[in-house]
Design an enzyme around this catalytic site. Structure first.
Site: not given
Ligand code: AMP
Length: 108
Positions: A30, A86, A92-94, A99, A101
């Site tokens: 991450d 998430n 809180g999924q972004s 995926h 963690h």
């Molecule tokens: P989520 O909030 O569960 O969707 O997790 C998305 C995760 O992806 C976050 O912890 C970000 O820090 C991580 N992330 C976003 N862009 C990248 C990237 N290019 N390489 C690695 N991790 C990333």
């Protein structure tokens, strides 16, 4: 529709610190680690979130969890670790690509 950042990593269009890859998934660090070890376990199949998983994905899900267990061993998370998913906006999924963690290396 535009590719998610994870799909771009899977397609090797943008770099990532990949630590494991096979036919079904890719695992990378991450970029904003929340623990000494913070890996993202990402299926190559484009599944938007946990909520979009179907019965046909059951073997894939089993595979992802087996990979998590293997990496926990390789990263010496012998005292335990946390697996997080998430799901959706309120979860809180972004990134809209399923995926998990894998967090560890300290007392969380
Ligand atoms: P989520 O909030 O569960 O969707 O997790 C998305 C995760 O992806 C976050 O912890 C970000 O820090 C991580 N992330 C976003 N862009 C990248 C990237 N290019 N390489 C690695 N991790 C990333």
């Amino acid at each position: 529709m535009a590719k998610t950042i994870f799909k771009q990593i899977i397609d090797k269009e943008i770099p990532a610190q990949i630590v494991y890859e096979d036919d079904l998934c890719v695992v990378f660090h991450d970029v904003h680690p929340q623990a000494p070890v913070h890996l993202l376990v990402v299926p190559k199949k484009e599944i938007v979130s946990f909520n979009e998983l179907t019965a046909e994905d059951t073997p894939l899900l089993g595979h992802l969890f087996a990979v998590i267990q293997k990496l926990a061993k390789e990263f010496h998370l012998d005292n335990g670790y946390r697996i997080v998913n998430n799901c959706g906006k309120d979860g809180g999924q972004s990134v809209a690509h399923l995926h998990f963690h894998l967090l560890g290396g300290c007392q969380l």
